[in-house]
Design an enzyme around this catalytic site. Structure first.
Site, PDB file in Angstrom:
ATOM      1  N   GLY A   1      48.361  35.964  42.151  1.00 34.13           N
ATOM      2  CA  GLY A   1      48.899  37.149  42.604  1.00 34.13           C
ATOM      3  C   GLY A   1      48.604  37.550  44.024  1.00 34.13           C
ATOM      4  O   GLY A   1      47.423  37.817  44.385  1.00 34.13           O
ATOM      5  N   ALA A   2      49.500  37.782  44.946  1.00 34.72           N
ATOM      6  CA  ALA A   2      49.178  38.196  46.184  1.00 34.72           C
ATOM      7  C   ALA A   2      49.648  39.680  46.352  1.00 34.72           C
ATOM      8  O   ALA A   2      50.125  40.085  47.483  1.00 34.72           O
ATOM      9  CB  ALA A   2      50.344  37.374  46.903  1.00 34.72           C
ATOM     10  N   GLY A   3      49.710  40.396  45.498  1.00 32.18           N
ATOM     11  CA  GLY A   3      50.021  41.795  45.281  1.00 32.18           C
ATOM     12  C   GLY A   3      48.774  42.669  45.959  1.00 32.18           C
ATOM     13  O   GLY A   3      47.829  41.896  46.770  1.00 32.18           O
TER      14      GLY A   3
ATOM     15  N   GLY B   1      45.108  41.175  44.804  1.00 31.11           N
ATOM     16  CA  GLY B   1      44.793  39.873  45.275  1.00 31.11           C
ATOM     17  C   GLY B   1      44.791  39.768  46.804  1.00 31.11           C
ATOM     18  O   GLY B   1      43.949  39.058  47.284  1.00 31.11           O
TER      19      GLY B   1
ATOM     20  N   ARG C   1      49.213  49.657  36.312  1.00 30.05           N
ATOM     21  CA  ARG C   1      49.639  50.782  35.609  1.00 30.05           C
ATOM     22  C   ARG C   1      50.303  51.928  36.644  1.00 30.05           C
ATOM     23  O   ARG C   1      50.086  51.819  37.802  1.00 30.05           O
ATOM     24  CB  ARG C   1      48.807  51.550  34.583  1.00 30.05           C
ATOM     25  CG  ARG C   1      47.524  51.797  35.128  1.00 30.05           C
ATOM     26  CD  ARG C   1      46.617  52.747  34.359  1.00 30.05           C
ATOM     27  NE  ARG C   1      45.293  52.815  34.781  1.00 30.05           N
ATOM     28  CZ  ARG C   1      44.440  53.288  34.303  1.00 30.05           C
ATOM     29  NH1 ARG C   1      44.759  54.370  33.166  1.00 30.05           N
ATOM     30  NH2 ARG C   1      43.180  53.693  34.758  1.00 30.05           N
TER      31      ARG C   1
ATOM     32  N   ASN D   1      51.384  41.365  30.636  1.00 30.06           N
ATOM     33  CA  ASN D   1      50.192  40.587  31.338  1.00 30.06           C
ATOM     34  C   ASN D   1      49.565  39.626  30.375  1.00 30.06           C
ATOM     35  O   ASN D   1      49.354  38.433  31.065  1.00 30.06           O
ATOM     36  CB  ASN D   1      49.064  41.598  31.655  1.00 30.06           C
ATOM     37  CG  ASN D   1      49.706  42.404  32.939  1.00 30.06           C
ATOM     38  OD1 ASN D   1      50.758  42.127  33.661  1.00 30.06           O
ATOM     39  ND2 ASN D   1      48.785  43.534  33.365  1.00 30.06           N
TER      40      ASN D   1
ATOM     41  N   SER E   1      43.248  40.935  35.753  1.00 31.68           N
ATOM     42  CA  SER E   1      44.419  41.689  35.222  1.00 31.68           C
ATOM     43  C   SER E   1      44.469  42.517  33.947  1.00 31.68           C
ATOM     44  O   SER E   1      43.451  42.065  33.430  1.00 31.68           O
ATOM     45  CB  SER E   1      45.523  40.566  34.925  1.00 31.68           C
ATOM     46  OG  SER E   1      45.780  39.497  35.789  1.00 31.68           O
TER      47      SER E   1
ATOM     48  N   ASP F   1      33.562  49.522  38.327  1.00 33.86           N
ATOM     49  CA  ASP F   1      33.361  50.861  37.776  1.00 33.86           C
ATOM     50  C   ASP F   1      31.797  51.185  38.166  1.00 33.86           C
ATOM     51  O   ASP F   1      31.543  52.689  38.406  1.00 33.86           O
ATOM     52  CB  ASP F   1      33.224  50.748  36.127  1.00 33.86           C
ATOM     53  CG  ASP F   1      34.641  50.139  35.672  1.00 33.86           C
ATOM     54  OD1 ASP F   1      35.556  50.556  36.272  1.00 33.86           O
ATOM     55  OD2 ASP F   1      34.671  49.645  34.598  1.00 33.86           O
TER      56      ASP F   1
ATOM     57  N   ARG G   1      31.966  52.747  41.722  1.00 28.35           N
ATOM     58  CA  ARG G   1      32.675  54.257  41.507  1.00 28.35           C
ATOM     59  C   ARG G   1      31.496  55.244  40.851  1.00 28.35           C
ATOM     60  O   ARG G   1      31.452  56.210  41.329  1.00 28.35           O
ATOM     61  CB  ARG G   1      33.837  54.223  40.692  1.00 28.35           C
ATOM     62  CG  ARG G   1      35.200  53.529  41.167  1.00 28.35           C
ATOM     63  CD  ARG G   1      36.212  53.530  40.432  1.00 28.35           C
ATOM     64  NE  ARG G   1      37.376  52.777  40.892  1.00 28.35           N
ATOM     65  CZ  ARG G   1      38.310  52.336  40.346  1.00 28.35           C
ATOM     66  NH1 ARG G   1      38.483  51.974  39.127  1.00 28.35           N
ATOM     67  NH2 ARG G   1      39.460  51.882  41.069  1.00 28.35           N
TER      68      ARG G   1
ATOM     69  N   HIS H   1      36.425  48.376  30.046  1.00 23.29           N
ATOM     70  CA  HIS H   1      37.055  48.837  31.119  1.00 23.29           C
ATOM     71  C   HIS H   1      38.338  49.352  30.874  1.00 23.29           C
ATOM     72  O   HIS H   1      39.344  49.013  31.099  1.00 23.29           O
ATOM     73  CB  HIS H   1      37.334  47.301  32.305  1.00 23.29           C
ATOM     74  CG  HIS H   1      37.907  47.986  33.464  1.00 23.29           C
ATOM     75  ND1 HIS H   1      37.278  48.636  34.294  1.00 23.29           N
ATOM     76  CD2 HIS H   1      38.961  47.654  33.936  1.00 23.29           C
ATOM     77  CE1 HIS H   1      38.003  48.883  35.630  1.00 23.29           C
ATOM     78  NE2 HIS H   1      39.193  48.464  35.372  1.00 23.29           N
TER      79      HIS H   1
HETATM   80  N1  LIG Z   1      39.945  44.878  36.464  1.00 21.09           N
HETATM   81  C1  LIG Z   1      40.144  45.545  37.450  1.00 21.09           C
HETATM   82  O1  LIG Z   1      39.041  46.282  37.716  1.00 21.09           O
HETATM   83  C2  LIG Z   1      41.512  45.728  38.048  1.00 21.09           C
HETATM   84  C3  LIG Z   1      41.431  46.479  39.243  1.00 21.09           C
HETATM   85  C4  LIG Z   1      42.577  46.827  39.736  1.00 21.09           C
HETATM   86  C5  LIG Z   1      43.736  46.258  39.156  1.00 21.09           C
HETATM   87  N2  LIG Z   1      43.643  45.748  38.055  1.00 21.09           N
HETATM   88  C6  LIG Z   1      45.019  44.857  37.479  1.00 21.09           C
HETATM   89  O2  LIG Z   1      45.285  43.830  38.553  1.00 21.09           O
HETATM   90  C7  LIG Z   1      46.614  43.630  38.087  1.00 21.09           C
HETATM   91  C8  LIG Z   1      47.248  43.433  39.605  1.00 21.09           C
HETATM   92  O3  LIG Z   1      47.245  44.827  40.182  1.00 21.09           O
HETATM   93  P1  LIG Z   1      48.091  44.813  41.632  1.00 21.09           P
HETATM   94  O4  LIG Z   1      47.835  46.050  41.970  1.00 21.09           O
HETATM   95  O5  LIG Z   1      47.621  43.753  42.470  1.00 21.09           O
HETATM   96  O6  LIG Z   1      49.603  44.588  41.065  1.00 21.09           O
HETATM   97  P2  LIG Z   1      50.710  44.092  42.165  1.00 21.09           P
HETATM   98  O7  LIG Z   1      52.097  44.493  41.544  1.00 21.09           O
HETATM   99  O8  LIG Z   1      50.436  44.577  43.530  1.00 21.09           O
HETATM  100  O9  LIG Z   1      50.323  42.584  42.292  1.00 21.09           O
HETATM  101  C9  LIG Z   1      50.465  41.638  41.311  1.00 21.09           C
HETATM  102  C10 LIG Z   1      51.354  40.426  41.860  1.00 21.09           C
HETATM  103  O10 LIG Z   1      51.182  39.384  40.678  1.00 21.09           O
HETATM  104  C11 LIG Z   1      52.534  38.656  40.771  1.00 21.09           C
HETATM  105  N3  LIG Z   1      52.869  38.033  39.733  1.00 21.09           N
HETATM  106  C12 LIG Z   1      53.450  38.144  38.478  1.00 21.09           C
HETATM  107  N4  LIG Z   1      53.658  37.453  37.594  1.00 21.09           N
HETATM  108  C13 LIG Z   1      53.091  36.220  38.352  1.00 21.09           C
HETATM  109  C14 LIG Z   1      52.838  34.818  37.716  1.00 21.09           C
HETATM  110  N5  LIG Z   1      53.344  34.509  36.423  1.00 21.09           N
HETATM  111  N6  LIG Z   1      52.408  34.099  38.385  1.00 21.09           N
HETATM  112  C15 LIG Z   1      51.657  34.357  39.920  1.00 21.09           C
HETATM  113  N7  LIG Z   1      51.889  35.684  40.125  1.00 21.09           N
HETATM  114  C16 LIG Z   1      52.391  36.696  39.414  1.00 21.09           C
HETATM  115  C17 LIG Z   1      53.582  39.475  41.380  1.00 21.09           C
HETATM  116  O11 LIG Z   1      54.605  38.828  41.991  1.00 21.09           O
HETATM  117  C18 LIG Z   1      52.693  40.475  42.309  1.00 21.09           C
HETATM  118  O12 LIG Z   1      52.824  40.108  43.548  1.00 21.09           O
HETATM  119  C19 LIG Z   1      47.174  44.779  37.458  1.00 21.09           C
HETATM  120  O13 LIG Z   1      47.245  43.992  35.950  1.00 21.09           O
HETATM  121  C20 LIG Z   1      46.145  45.633  37.475  1.00 21.09           C
HETATM  122  O14 LIG Z   1      46.207  46.601  36.337  1.00 21.09           O
HETATM  123  C21 LIG Z   1      42.606  45.184  37.605  1.00 21.09           C
HETATM  124  O1  LIG Z   2      42.996  51.802  37.002  1.00 21.11           O
HETATM  125  C1  LIG Z   2      43.846  50.756  36.821  1.00 21.11           C
HETATM  126  O2  LIG Z   2      44.752  50.582  36.064  1.00 21.11           O
HETATM  127  C2  LIG Z   2      43.334  49.693  37.479  1.00 21.11           C
HETATM  128  C3  LIG Z   2      41.993  49.113  37.434  1.00 21.11           C
HETATM  129  O3  LIG Z   2      41.678  48.708  36.363  1.00 21.11           O
HETATM  130  C4  LIG Z   2      40.954  50.310  38.319  1.00 21.11           C
HETATM  131  O4  LIG Z   2      40.043  50.431  37.420  1.00 21.11           O
HETATM  132  O5  LIG Z   2      41.117  50.570  39.492  1.00 21.11           O
END
Ligand SMILES: NC(=O)c1ccc[n+]([C@@H]2O[C@H](COP(=O)([O-])OP(=O)(O)OC[C@H]3O[C@@H](n4cnc5c(N)ncnc54)[C@H](O)[C@@H]3O)[C@@H](O)[C@H]2O)c1
Ligand SMILES: O=C(O)C[C@H](O)C(=O)O
Length: 308
Positions: free
Chosen positions: A7-9, A12, A82, A95, A119, A148, A151, A175
């Site tokens: 995930g390069a979003g 990532g 979300r 997911n 994720s 958390d 925060r 979480h």
């Molecule tokens: N656990 C935590 O504390 C926490 C914190 C922040 C975000 N998150 C979660 O992390 C996830 C990513 O958030 P984000 O803001 O980076 O989202 P984002 O949309 O910016 O990035 C997600 C990336 O995943 C890629 N992707 C989708 N399917 C894929 C696959 N099969 N293989 C490889 N890459 C794939 C997409 O192309 C996209 O670039 C979300 O589910 C978010 O809820 C969790």
């Molecule tokens: O809040 C979210 O959906 C993303 C992540 O779990 C967070 O706590 O920032």
């Protein structure tokens, strides 16, 4: 130490950036399904190497897992975030399939990898990786509690009008907006219980603000947060890479600890070269135990939606 970030979003890329800046990994591979996206993020980050003074080699890959071969640690951030008004649990439909496929691909090329699941809904995604990969339980870690807790410390620092570096505190439990258990009784400012400095009402407010920390930012940003999540992940990766034996609350598979079984949920663990080297059992009081139990019921309910 080779690290893969799937995930390069937003999260990532932030995670790869913090890992590089901390300069402990030899190589970071970023992988995404979007054509050339991870390659672009990797190139952009590599162009900061001379500016930020790191030697980590960052490369990108469009869904080619052969480039991830031999990874010591892999971070799964792929999937959808979300939007304002949503819960993390609502992301499970899309997911779960992504996390299952990604973890299986990672293990094909790196059978000894330690996986950090980011994720959402994170505790359930961590449980899914346990159920579907066969990796030993010490090598599957969910990241939520480290964020958390950061925060929580931010909110405590604000309430005490103190620098965050003066504050210590931890959040355990699921979480989720309702499942987090900020351990206010154990939080301190330089070893002095925080209750010495603020009223009970203010402390309760800190707790509530902490629990909705992710939702608050999602409302402000239109999508979920990434800087603190990326920094928190990089802390876990560094603890493993440098065998630091640091304690973080992480989502870990419980088999009787805290009286809980057959779920992944946030508890303090010691992280070192073998991943989760120990689960630390705190002496919780009755109210804290009850909150953790209630939190575990929420996580189990979400786990029940998985098609295993
Ligand atoms: N656990 C935590 O504390 C926490 C914190 C922040 C975000 N998150 C979660 O992390 C996830 C990513 O958030 P984000 O803001 O980076 O989202 P984002 O949309 O910016 O990035 C997600 C990336 O995943 C890629 N992707 C989708 N399917 C894929 C696959 N099969 N293989 C490889 N890459 C794939 C997409 O192309 C996209 O670039 C979300 O589910 C978010 O809820 C969790
Ligand atoms: O809040 C979210 O959906 C993303 C992540 O779990 C967070 O706590 O920032």
């Amino acid at each position: 130490m080779k690290v893969t970030v799937v995930g390069a979003g937003a999260v990532g890329a932030s995670c790869a950036e913090y890992i590089a800046i901390k300069n402990f990994a030899s190589e970071v591979v970023i992988l995404d399904i979007k054509e050339n996206f991870a390659e672009g993020k990797a190139m952009d980050l590599m162009q900061t190497a001379s500016l930020n003074g790191f030697d980590t080699k960052i490369t990108g890959s469009t869904n080619d897992y052969s480039k991830t071969a031999g990874s010591d640690v892999a971070v799964i951030t792929s999937g959808i975030p979300r939007k304002p008004g949503m819960t993390r649990e609502e992301l499970i439909g899309i997911n779960a399939g992504i996390v299952k496929e990604v973890s299986s691909n990672l293990i094909k090329h790196s059978p000894d990898v330690t996986i950090i699941v980011v994720s959402n809904p994170m505790d359930t995604m961590t449980y899914l990786v346990h159920k579907t990969t066969g990796l030993p339980k010490n090598k599957i870690i969910g990241m939520g509690g480290a964020l958390d807790s950061a925060r929580f410390k931010y909110r405590l620092a604000e309430a005490l009008e103190a620098p965050a570096s003066d504050i210590d505190g931890m959040v355990i439990g699921g979480h989720s907006d309702t499942g987090m258990v900020p351990l206010t009784r154990l939080a301190t400012r330089n070893s002095v219980p925080v209750a010495k400095f603020i009223s009970e009402d203010r402390l309760n407010q800190v707790s509530e603000d902490t629990k909705v920390g992710g939702a608050t930012l999602t409302k402000m940003l239109g999508t979920s947060a990434w800087y603190a999540p990326g920094a928190a992940v990089s802390g876990l990766v560094q603890a493993i890479a440098c065998d630091q034996k640091k304690m973080f609350p992480c989502s870990a598979l419980l088999e009787g600890e805290y009286g809980l079984d057959d779920l992944c949920i946030g508890v303090p663990v010691i992280l070192g070269k073998d991943g989760i080297e120990k689960i630390v059992e705190l002496d919780l009081d009755e109210a804290e135990k009850a909150k953790l139990k209630e939190s575990s019921e929420g996580v189990k309910k979400t786990n029940g939606l998985l098609e295993l």
